[in-house]
Design an enzyme around this catalytic site. Sequence first.
Site, PDB file in Angstrom:
ATOM      1  CE  LYS A 148     -18.023  -0.277 -48.207  1.00 36.10           C
ATOM      2  NZ  LYS A 148     -17.278  -1.453 -47.755  1.00 36.10           N
TER       3      LYS A 148
ATOM      4  NE  ARG B 298     -25.543  -3.868 -47.645  1.00 38.41           N
ATOM      5  CZ  ARG B 298     -24.364  -3.909 -47.033  1.00 38.41           C
ATOM      6  NH1 ARG B 298     -23.345  -4.495 -47.601  1.00 38.41           N
ATOM      7  NH2 ARG B 298     -24.217  -3.360 -45.851  1.00 38.41           N
TER       8      ARG B 298
ATOM      9  NE  ARG C 270     -14.937  -3.245 -38.755  1.00 36.14           N
ATOM     10  CZ  ARG C 270     -15.584  -3.206 -39.905  1.00 36.14           C
ATOM     11  NH1 ARG C 270     -15.480  -2.148 -40.686  1.00 36.14           N
ATOM     12  NH2 ARG C 270     -16.334  -4.211 -40.297  1.00 36.14           N
TER      13      ARG C 270
ATOM     14  NE  ARG D 195     -20.195  -3.653 -37.928  1.00 37.86           N
ATOM     15  CZ  ARG D 195     -19.984  -3.216 -39.165  1.00 37.86           C
ATOM     16  NH1 ARG D 195     -19.488  -2.019 -39.371  1.00 37.86           N
ATOM     17  NH2 ARG D 195     -20.265  -3.965 -40.197  1.00 37.86           N
TER      18      ARG D 195
ATOM     19  NE  ARG E 143     -20.210  -7.544 -43.140  1.00 36.80           N
ATOM     20  CZ  ARG E 143     -19.258  -6.787 -42.601  1.00 36.80           C
ATOM     21  NH1 ARG E 143     -18.497  -7.254 -41.641  1.00 36.80           N
ATOM     22  NH2 ARG E 143     -19.061  -5.561 -43.005  1.00 36.80           N
TER      23      ARG E 143
END
Length: 196
Positions: free
Chosen positions: A13, A88, A127, A139, A150
């Site tokens: 995204k 969400r 990533r 992160r 998550r």
Amino acid sequence: MKLILLGPPGAGKGTQAVRLSEKHGIPQLSTGDMLRAAVQAGTPVGLKAKAVMDSGGLVSDDIVVGIVADRIEEKDAANGFILDGFPRTVAQASALDRMLSEKGLRLDAVIEFVVDESVLLSRIEKRAADTVARGEKVRPDDNAEAFKTRLEAYRAQTAPLSDYYRKSGDLRPIDAMKSIDEVTREIDTTLAAVSV
């Protein structure tokens, strides 16, 4: 153009939001980025959100809805925006619909990134590795345990948005397992049909 990008963590995204933002001249409003900025700035909202984000959890609706409501009032969002990471939950989607309606606005499309969940962890690991290779800080939620948390939260809370937006006629599924460029082309084709 007012868009929502919907899909699990690691679905691509963020990558596509940047491309859409550049092509259409509208801001990408990533609640994650806005919250991380608040954390970095040490704001009261940021401090509240930090502990939740570090564990891979989701921040409360009141924090997120407030951030989004304020942000879409800014001048650069006058011609539209891309919401990435919000809503969400169905409750947030309903709150967003009410807020947009009060402002005389309506979504143009909800792009759903359909992926094979079995490859998402490897995407997150890549990533994180790419971030380290660039000499940047990874992160806190880009690790296997936080990712699993998550993804479970996504399945329980966010996945029901597919039905919510399907019923409203706004949902546009995209095969996000294709290459980045192929996904971009599929989104462009979908949006061209929506804007006709």
